[in-house]
Design an enzyme around this catalytic site. Structure first.
Site, PDB file in Angstrom:
ATOM      1  N   ALA A 237      66.725  18.827  36.218  1.00 18.94           N
ATOM      2  CA  ALA A 237      67.783  20.142  35.995  1.00 18.94           C
ATOM      3  C   ALA A 237      68.156  20.543  37.445  1.00 18.94           C
ATOM      4  O   ALA A 237      68.808  19.778  38.077  1.00 18.94           O
ATOM      5  CB  ALA A 237      66.603  21.158  35.375  1.00 18.94           C
TER       6      ALA A 237
ATOM      7  N   HIS B 293      49.278  49.400  67.330  1.00 20.15           N
ATOM      8  CA  HIS B 293      49.333  50.779  66.752  1.00 20.15           C
ATOM      9  C   HIS B 293      50.718  50.854  66.446  1.00 20.15           C
ATOM     10  O   HIS B 293      51.589  50.594  67.534  1.00 20.15           O
ATOM     11  CB  HIS B 293      48.802  51.798  67.510  1.00 20.15           C
ATOM     12  CG  HIS B 293      48.848  53.266  66.988  1.00 20.15           C
ATOM     13  ND1 HIS B 293      48.378  53.704  65.871  1.00 20.15           N
ATOM     14  CD2 HIS B 293      49.753  54.006  67.352  1.00 20.15           C
ATOM     15  CE1 HIS B 293      48.864  54.986  65.835  1.00 20.15           C
ATOM     16  NE2 HIS B 293      49.630  55.423  66.628  1.00 20.15           N
TER      17      HIS B 293
END
Ligand SMILES: Cc1cc2nc3c(=O)[nH]c(=O)nc-3n(C[C@H](O)[C@H](O)[C@H](O)COP(=O)(O)OP(=O)(O)OC[C@H]3O[C@@H](n4cnc5c(N)ncnc54)[C@H](O)[C@@H]3O)c2cc1C
Length: 458
Positions: free
Chosen positions: A36, A441
């Site tokens: 396919a 941070h």
């Protein structure tokens, strides 16, 4: 044409093409067969198209929320399904075409297009051609299961493949199946503007996750406006003119759900029934999974099975890892085994669920002394700053060995954050290494060391 090869690969999923190219580069004469579309499920009807839709759905969602962030969107937000589909098709198509031209341009590699079937342990037929090789690799993947629910034959329904062909917005999408595929499509279409109902037989969504994870995932989906129907036994499908009806015998709610479109998301069926496995003598179980050992060898010497069809994974990364294991064993003189990998996967709803290793439930029954750290995303600065503080994270640790046993990160960035935990698990390093690491941070990841500093016995 000489049809004698060293290697035959059946299927161009997430392991076959990479193995074919490695084998060809090692000087072997390789044939690879695809019946396919090149790239298989992930590229055409799985990960890539769905994650492009997740991105469009996120854009729509954030456009609706724009005012919360002080951003004005003049006029109502409108989703153009034709453009959504075109974007998906373009991204998916580029990947498919790239793979096809890579394979076709690889020296020593011959590409066949057609359905492959074993004739014997060393022979594979593709149309008129009979190919032979001493080494054959099966990478045929799976497709959506069409369950034998009453009424299924007479009720129009969609699968993960056909739903991706839609370029209109379903008025009401009814989804049978509360697993990963059902939940991702459910949230995608809800955010595009469809009414969505998810029907699940079990008492909770994604039932193999911890109960608190299932509950929070359900709450996230319900906050988006999705209807969830659980404990749905006796599911029956009916065509009602232009509509579809699903009768459900649930403990709560109306006995029937009527919608404009029906998606069946009730598991996968392996593409092994029409492969001629019996002619090669390759053993499989009654669900169609090819039986393999930890190096992915079948019971027939010279035949291996990789990817979803061997029942050892079910994801793109597990299929690709299968390729790495087989290539290492056959070409690199290493010994690699499927037993060495740690279970890891994501659920791509928004916010996503990142998962690795044991669930809390598994840890509880493991007989170990387990410690757990937990943190709601409302206590993660970055999540609050982004306005995306749904969910929570939890991490499990063996008190005695100090090894990390598993984690669930349900929250913004969870699909990426999970990897910092996964890598420490692979390193088999004590959790204290990560607890003492300096993370950046402001991030979600910076709270993992904090969470590891707040472990409590289960
Ligand atoms: C909706 C959806 C979303 C998904 N999202 C994710 C995700 O986000 N992340 C993730 O990791 N996984 C995801 N998956 C799973 C992932 O797509 C598969 O695990 C992955 O594609 C691996 O498949 P595979 O390598 O086994 O083979 P496949 O990709 O299924 O490919 C097999 C190929 O073999 C071909 N074939 C079959 N039989 C024959 C034959 N007899 N002859 C020739 N060719 C044949 C098929 O046509 C196909 O091209 C998703 C799946 C679905 C359905």
């Amino acid at each position: 044409m000489n049809n004698k090869f060293d290697v035959i690969v059946i299927g161009t999923g997430q392991s076959g093409p990479f193995l074919a190219v490695r084998m060809a580069a090692a000087g072997k004469r390789v044939a690879i067969i695809e019946r396919a579309r090149f790239g298989g499920t992930c590229v055409n009807t799985g990960c890539i198209p769905t994650k492009t839709l997740v991105a469009s759905a996120y854009a729509a969602h954030m456009a609706h929320r724009a005012a919360e962030f002080g951003v004005e969107v003049p006029g109502p937000v409108r989703v153009d399904m034709k453009r959504v589909k075109a974007r998906k098709d373009e991204i998916s198509g580029k990947s498919r075409d790239g793979l096809e031209s890579w394979l076709k341009g690889t020296p020593n590699c011959t590409v066949y297009q057609g359905h492959a079937r074993f004739e014997s342990p060393t022979e594979v037929r593709v149309g008129e051609e009979l190919l032979t090789a001493q080494e054959i690799f099966i990478n045929v993947g799976g497709r959506a299961t069409i369950p034998s629910l009453p009424g299924v034959a007479n009720t129009p329904h969609l699968t993960n493949s056909t739903l991706l062909d839609l370029d209109i917005l379903p008025r009401h999408l009814v989804i049978v199946g509360g697993g990963y595929i059902g939940l991702e499509f459910g949230q995608i279409f809800r955010r595009f503007g469809s009414e969505v109902t998810i029907i699940e037989r079990a008492s909770r969504l994604i039932a193999h996750e911890d109960e608190d994870v299932s509950t929070e995932v359900q709450a996230i989906l319900e906050r988006d406006g999705i209807q969830v129907r659980l404990n749905a036994t006796c599911i029956e499908l009916t065509r009602q003119g232009e509509e579809v009806g699903v009768s459900v015998d649930c403990t709560r709610g109306a006995p029937e759900v009527t919608g404009s479109h029906l998606l069946l998301a009730m598991g996968r069926t392996q593409n092994t029934a029409d492969l001629g496995l019996e002619k090669a003598g390759v053993a499989h179980d009654d669900r169609g999974y090819v039986l393999v050992d930890d190096q992915l060898r079948t019971n027939v010497p010279g035949i291996w099975a990789l990817g979803d069809c061997n029942g050892r994974g079910g994801f793109t990364h597990t299929s690709y890892n299968d390729f790495e294991i087989v290539a290492a064993n056959l070409l690199d003189h290493e010994t690699r085994s499927v037993k060495d990998r740690i279970r890891a996967y994501n659920l791509y709803i928004d916010p996503p669920l990142g998962r690795c290793g044991m669930t809390e439930q598994e840890a509880r029954t493991s007989g170990r002394h387990v410690l757990m750290g937990m943190r709601p995303m409302t206590r993660v600065g970055r999540a609050v700053e982004k306005g995306e503080s749904q969910g929570f994270m939890k991490i499990l640790v063996d008190r005695d060995s100090k090894e990390i046993l598993g984690a669930s990160i349900l929250g913004t960035g969870g699909d990426e954050v999970i990897h910092c935990i996964l890598d420490v698990m692979y390193a088999r390093a004590p959790y204290t290494v990560m607890q003492k690491a300096m993370h950046i941070h402001p991030t979600v990841s910076e709270l993992i060391p904090t969470m590891l500093g707040e472990l409590r016995p289960l």
